[in-house]
Every structure is written in structure tokens, then in C-alpha cells.
Design an enzyme around this catalytic site. Structure first.
Site, PDB file in Angstrom:
ATOM      1  N   LYS A  42       0.796  -1.211   0.000  1.00  0.00           N
ATOM      2  CA  LYS A  42       0.000   0.000   0.000  1.00  0.00           C
ATOM      3  C   LYS A  42       0.836   1.272   0.000  1.00  0.00           C
ATOM      4  CE  LYS A  42      -3.446  -2.274   2.948  1.00  0.00           C
ATOM      5  NZ  LYS A  42      -4.078  -2.266   4.291  1.00  0.00           N
ATOM      6  N   GLY A  43       2.039   1.158   0.519  1.00  0.00           N
ATOM      7  CA  GLY A  43       2.833   2.347   0.835  1.00  0.00           C
ATOM      8  C   GLY A  43       3.084   3.311  -0.307  1.00  0.00           C
ATOM      9  N   GLU A  98       7.958   2.425  -5.606  1.00  0.00           N
ATOM     10  CA  GLU A  98       7.912   2.079  -4.184  1.00  0.00           C
ATOM     11  C   GLU A  98       8.004   3.346  -3.340  1.00  0.00           C
ATOM     12  OE1 GLU A  98       7.257   0.079  -2.024  1.00  0.00           O
ATOM     13  OE2 GLU A  98       8.060  -1.929  -2.288  1.00  0.00           O
ATOM     14  N   ASP A  99       7.556   3.248  -2.100  1.00  0.00           N
ATOM     15  CA  ASP A  99       7.734   4.382  -1.192  1.00  0.00           C
ATOM     16  C   ASP A  99       9.107   4.344  -0.527  1.00  0.00           C
ATOM     17  OD1 ASP A  99       6.795   2.044   0.019  1.00  0.00           O
ATOM     18  OD2 ASP A  99       5.974   3.102   1.739  1.00  0.00           O
ATOM     19  N   ASP A 102      14.218  -0.472   2.212  1.00  0.00           N
ATOM     20  CA  ASP A 102      14.805  -0.558   3.553  1.00  0.00           C
ATOM     21  C   ASP A 102      15.837  -1.692   3.521  1.00  0.00           C
ATOM     22  OD1 ASP A 102      15.203  -0.975   6.297  1.00  0.00           O
ATOM     23  OD2 ASP A 102      13.179  -0.427   6.826  1.00  0.00           O
ATOM     24  N   LYS A 131      16.658   3.915   2.248  1.00  0.00           N
ATOM     25  CA  LYS A 131      17.332   3.767   3.549  1.00  0.00           C
ATOM     26  C   LYS A 131      18.523   2.840   3.327  1.00  0.00           C
ATOM     27  CE  LYS A 131      14.490   3.679   7.368  1.00  0.00           C
ATOM     28  NZ  LYS A 131      13.689   3.017   8.436  1.00  0.00           N
ATOM     29  N   PHE A 152      12.180   5.691  12.176  1.00  0.00           N
ATOM     30  CA  PHE A 152      10.876   5.180  11.800  1.00  0.00           C
ATOM     31  C   PHE A 152      10.092   6.304  11.135  1.00  0.00           C
ATOM     32  CE2 PHE A 152       6.546   3.716  12.163  1.00  0.00           C
ATOM     33  CZ  PHE A 152       6.692   2.446  11.643  1.00  0.00           C
ATOM     34  N   ASP A 159       3.019   4.008   6.909  1.00  0.00           N
ATOM     35  CA  ASP A 159       2.071   3.913   8.025  1.00  0.00           C
ATOM     36  C   ASP A 159       2.726   3.599   9.352  1.00  0.00           C
ATOM     37  OD1 ASP A 159       2.710   1.178   7.160  1.00  0.00           O
ATOM     38  OD2 ASP A 159       1.151   0.585   8.590  1.00  0.00           O
ATOM     39  N   ARG A 165      -1.057   7.120   6.724  1.00  0.00           N
ATOM     40  CA  ARG A 165      -0.615   7.115   5.326  1.00  0.00           C
ATOM     41  C   ARG A 165      -1.070   8.387   4.612  1.00  0.00           C
ATOM     42  NH1 ARG A 165       1.047   1.757   4.078  1.00  0.00           N
ATOM     43  NH2 ARG A 165      -0.138   0.146   5.137  1.00  0.00           N
TER      44      ARG A 165
HETATM   45  C1  PRP Z   1       7.141  -1.387   3.052  1.00  0.00           C
HETATM   46  C2  PRP Z   1       7.445  -0.564   1.802  1.00  0.00           C
HETATM   47  C3  PRP Z   1       8.216  -1.523   0.949  1.00  0.00           C
HETATM   48  C4  PRP Z   1       8.921  -2.408   1.948  1.00  0.00           C
HETATM   49  C5  PRP Z   1      10.352  -1.991   2.069  1.00  0.00           C
HETATM   50  O1  PRP Z   1       5.996  -2.141   2.796  1.00  0.00           O
HETATM   51  O2  PRP Z   1       6.280  -0.117   1.185  1.00  0.00           O
HETATM   52  O3  PRP Z   1       7.358  -2.296   0.141  1.00  0.00           O
HETATM   53  O4  PRP Z   1       8.266  -2.235   3.204  1.00  0.00           O
HETATM   54  O5  PRP Z   1      11.015  -2.751   3.041  1.00  0.00           O
HETATM   55  P1  PRP Z   1      12.203  -3.727   2.707  1.00  0.00           P
HETATM   56  O6  PRP Z   1      13.166  -3.001   1.807  1.00  0.00           O
HETATM   57  O7  PRP Z   1      12.805  -3.997   4.071  1.00  0.00           O
HETATM   58  O8  PRP Z   1      11.670  -4.964   2.088  1.00  0.00           O
HETATM   59  P2  PRP Z   1       5.153  -2.862   3.958  1.00  0.00           P
HETATM   60  O9  PRP Z   1       5.601  -4.274   4.076  1.00  0.00           O
HETATM   61  O10 PRP Z   1       5.223  -2.036   5.209  1.00  0.00           O
HETATM   62  O11 PRP Z   1       3.695  -2.858   3.382  1.00  0.00           O
HETATM   63  P3  PRP Z   1       2.800  -1.591   3.016  1.00  0.00           P
HETATM   64  O12 PRP Z   1       3.411  -0.973   1.785  1.00  0.00           O
HETATM   65  O13 PRP Z   1       1.459  -2.179   2.756  1.00  0.00           O
HETATM   66  O14 PRP Z   1       2.817  -0.648   4.197  1.00  0.00           O
END
Ligand code: PRP
Length: 178
Positions: A42-43, A98-99, A102, A131, A152, A159, A165
Site C-alpha cells: 500500500k505504501g 515504491e515508497d 529498507d 534507507k 521510523f 504507516d 498514510r
Molecule cells: C514497506 C514498503 C516496501 C517495503 C520496504 O511495505 O512499502 O514495500 O516495506 O522494506 P524492505 O526493503 O525492508 O523490504 P510494507 O511491508 O510495510 O507494506 P505496506 O506498503 O502495505 O505498508
């Protein structure tokens, strides 16, 4: 989480200005070539919607849903493909939106998935936030908006337990204040 403890990291104006710059780069790279813009829910929803408004080439938007966070504030380390139905992307320009990157595990999962299933014309990965300091998987975004520290982050798609969000800015809380 106390919303009053949220400190602003990027204002709405900073985010929108950077998105315009990224779109300018993409407009130059793709020219008038058709692009499949894949928003990772969703992000990435806010970022994807704002970004594509500045893109000039023919665009088809696709939405997939992956999840790696376990409801709290840390990644589960495992990527869950909630809905990854995509059209035929053979010989297409694919732009993943992507948002945040990480650990990079989500990005790697998605890039591997595309590689295994399609022979694209091009595959580019775009993330508003990068990040780099917490990276585990060996992946790099082709386009990113801002490099960020290991805080964070909340807002503009990101979120906290499903909330916030909808904020127009990105804020942060120190991890020990959560
Ligand atoms: C978040 C973000 C990326 C992912 C990045 O999604 O939107 O998809 O984490 O993290 P990573 O590099 O450690 O894999 P999340 O799993 O929180 O789902 P969401 O987008 O629905 O909030």
C-alpha cells in the site's frame, strides 16, 4: 504512538518538488515510449499517483500488493505476495514504484519475480525514499527521491500500524520514542 512526537523530515513542498525532478529525468529517459508503472501497495500509493501526473509518455498503471512488515515497526524479513497479478510484461518498459527501500528484500523479491516471468524491454526501480544504511539484499534503486537515516518514518503512504498514510508530509519518530 503520539502524533505530537512526530518531527517533520520532508514537507509537502519538498516532496512534490523532488517528485517533479524525478519525473523530468524519466521523461527524458523514456521519451514517448510506453511505460507500465507498477505501484507496490500500500505504501507507494501517494507517491505513484503524484509521480505519474508529471509523466508525459503513454502510461499504463498496475497495482500489486506486497507486504513485509509485521504490523509493528520492524520488517518481518519475509516478503508476502498478497496480490501480484500482472499483465504480460514481455518487451515492455516496466517502472516499479515504491515508497521506501529498507532491507531491500521486497525490491529483490519483485525484481527476481519479474526476471523469472518476463523478458522486459527495460526494468527500472524507483523509490521515494532509500534507507541505504539498513540494506541486506544487494539492490539499488535506479531512481530515488531522498536518502534517509534509520528512523521510523510515517506519512505520505508510510504507516504506523495502518494509520497516517494520508499525511501530506513525511515525519519521523526516534525508535526509542515509539
Ligand atoms: C514497506 C514498503 C516496501 C517495503 C520496504 O511495505 O512499502 O514495500 O516495506 O522494506 P524492505 O526493503 O525492508 O523490504 P510494507 O511491508 O510495510 O507494506 P505496506 O506498503 O502495505 O505498508
Amino acid at each position: 504512538m503520539d502524533i505530537n512526537k512526530l518531527k517533520i523530515l520532508f514537507t509537502e513542498e519538498q516532496i512534490q518538488a523532488r517528485i517533479k525532478e524525478l519525473a523530468d529525468e524519466m521523461n527524458e529517459f523514456y521519451g514517448n515510449d510506453e511505460v507500465y508503472a507498477i505501484c507496490v501497495l500500500k505504501g507507494a500509493v501517494m507517491f505513484a499517483v503524484d509521480l505519474v501526473k508529471h509523466l508525459n509518455m503513454p502510461i499504463k498503471m498496475e497495482f500489486i500488493r506486497l507486504s513485509s512488515y509485521n504490523g509493528g515497526t520492524s520488517t518481518s524479513g519475509k516478503v508476502n505476495a498478497v496480490d501480484i497479478s500482472l499483465p504480460d510484461l514481455n518487451e515492455k518498459n516496466v517502472l516499479i514504484i515504491e515508497d521506501i527501500v529498507d532491507t531491500g528484500l521486497t525490491a529483490k523479491f519483485l525484481l527476481d519475480f519479474l526476471n523469472c516471468n518476463f523478458h522486459t524491454k527495460s526494468t527500472k526501480f524507483c523509490s521515494l525514499l532509500d534507507k541505504k544504511i539498513t540494506r541486506i539484499a544487494d539492490v539499488d534503486a535506479d531512481y530515488y527521491g531522498f536518502e534517509v537515516d534509520d528512523k521510523f518514518l510515517i506519512g505520505y503512504g508510510l504507516d504506523y500500524d495502518g494509520y497516517y498514510r494520508n499525511l501530506r508530509y513525511i515525519g519521523y519518530v526516534e525508535k526509542d520514542a515509539l
